[in-house]
Design a protein around this motif. Structure first.
Motif, short mmCIF file in Angstrom:
data_model
loop_
_atom_site.label_atom_id
_atom_site.label_comp_id
_atom_site.label_asym_id
_atom_site.label_seq_id
_atom_site.Cartn_x
_atom_site.Cartn_y
_atom_site.Cartn_z
N THR A 135 9.30 43.76 1.25
CA THR A 135 8.07 43.81 0.47
C THR A 135 8.11 44.84 -0.66
N GLY A 136 8.58 46.05 -0.38
CA GLY A 136 8.62 47.10 -1.41
C GLY A 136 9.54 46.72 -2.56
N VAL B 281 10.29 43.63 -3.53
CA VAL B 281 9.66 42.55 -4.30
C VAL B 281 8.56 43.09 -5.21
N GLU B 282 7.77 44.03 -4.68
CA GLU B 282 6.72 44.66 -5.50
C GLU B 282 7.32 45.25 -6.76
N GLU C 232 8.65 36.00 -2.66
CA GLU C 232 8.69 35.78 -1.22
C GLU C 232 8.99 37.12 -0.57
N ARG C 233 7.94 37.75 -0.03
CA ARG C 233 8.13 39.04 0.63
C ARG C 233 8.49 38.79 2.09
N GLY D 230 8.55 44.43 6.13
CA GLY D 230 9.33 45.68 6.19
C GLY D 230 8.67 46.81 5.43
#
Ligand code: FAD
Ligand code: ZN
Lengths: 244, 90
Positions: A217-218, A220-221, A240-241, A244
């Protein structure tokens, strides 16, 4: 349950592990036989469900790693040391064992070979799985859509599908970002992905590429923010996260 | 949950919603009832683990959708969305 599915409505099916490939010491590709598999698009995923003897259930999503071959589908699972499901899928499940699965699902994070836009793929760790599914779908369809892949991994030994991605492929350019250890003589020290990596490994925003970003997630952000800052239309950045 | 990276994308709703709807609705456009932001369900922030999922607006973090797959039934709470647009072939 098999055979009773109403078309259009999704139900759980029993898949069988028929083959497995060790991708790295902590990641494994599972080749699963799913009778009556309807086919899928690159980027779609399945949900996998495990049931313990006491009835406790755990469910996780896994991206389809390649176009289907008849009833055979592939997923690649990266083991998280303290994870509930991934260690079992990487080391516990044996050839011939059943596992419950439903899919294919997801109609947003998908690439269709008929889309003529150039494609930018940005992967962090196991986020490369659905993106390589797109590379494989491109190859299988025999289209020339230009692809670029920026792949961030901890170390050279953590690269999934390393041999396949090492083979030159016309129209596919790959650049790597190493976050912990680099290959010998690598021009850049280990670092987390940043603007220069996405800028030099990607397409200019004026080319209006379809961007697919996948990973923790981090990660992808950060990459989605970089792409928008570089001028890409947020609507052309699909994410697509993995958590984690 | 620190609200930091403990979420995934609305793509992760696809399996549970495909049990309820005949078409994939993660590509459908939803309008947030709080701030009015419109985007695909796939773009929502999904917290929790199946069978119970909460999807929040990426703009204002309000709850747009909740879904819970219980024994013998699915519960779908869409009160955070004012509108859902699903593209369908004619
Ligand atoms: C749509 C979708 C597709 C996915 N596709 C894949 C895939 O192709 N291959 C794959 O290996 N995984 C994929 N994942 C992630 C996968 O669903 C699981 O989250 C992952 O396998 C961890 O599950 P677990 O039960 O082993 O760990 P859990 O027991 O769920 O988690 C253990 C710990 O690790 C943390 N954590 C969870 N996920 C991550 C992460 N990604 N990175 C770092 N820490 C994390 C948790 O917060 C927790 O602290 C996908 C996720 C989604 C939503
Ligand atoms: Zn909102």
């Amino acid at each position: 349950m098999a055979g009773t599915a109403v078309p259009g409505r999704l139900t759980w099916r029993v898949a069988t592990l028929v083959d497995a490939v060790e991708e790295t010491p902590t990641a494994r590709t599972l080749v699963l036989e799913v009778p009556g598999w309807p086919g899928h698009l690159a980027g779609q995923h399945v949900d996998v469900r495990l049931t313990a003897e006491d009835g406790y259930r755990a469910q996780r999503s896994y991206s389809l790693a390649a176009p289907a071959k008849g009833d055979l589908v592939r997923i690649t699972v990266q083991e998280l040391a303290d994870g509930e499901v991934s260690p079992y899928l990487v080391r516990g499940l044996s050839i011939g064992d059943p596992v419950e699965l439903r899919g294919p699902v997801g109609g947003w994070f998908v690439w269709r070979p008929t889309d003529p836009s150039p494609v930018l793929l940005v992967a962090g760790g196991s986020g490369v799985v659905p993106l390589v599914a797109m590379v494989r779908a491109r190859r299988e369809a025999g289209v020339r859509t230009p692809f670029r892949l920026v792949y961030s991994v901890r170390s050279p030994g953590d690269r999934l599908y390393a041999d396949e991605l090492n083979r030159p492929e016309p129209g596919l350019d790959i650049s790597y970002v190493y976050t912990r250890t680099t290959p010998e003589g690598w021009p850049a020290p280990p670092h987390r992905i940043g603007v220069p990596d996405v800028n030099s490994g990607g397409w200019p925003a004026e080319f209006e590429p379809a961007c697919f970003v996948c990973g923790p997630t981090g990660f992808v952000e950060k990459v989605a923010d970089i792409l928008v800052a570089l001028g890409h239309d947020p609507r052309r950045v699909r994410t697509e996260r993995f958590g984690g | 949950m620190d609200g930091g990276t403990e979420f995934v994308d609305g793509n992760a709703l696809a399996g549970t919603l495909a049990e309820v709807f005949a078409v994939d609705v993660t590509a459908a456009l939803a309008r947030c009832g709080s701030c009015g932001e419109t985007g695909p369900l796939a773009g929502l922030r999904v917290y929790g683990r199946a069978p119970g999922l909460v999807a929040r607006c990426p703009g204002c973090e309000s709850v747009v959708l909740r879904v819970n797959r219980g024994p013998g039934a699915a519960w779908l709470d869409l009160r955070g969305a004012t509108c859902l647009r699903v593209d369908l072939p004619d």
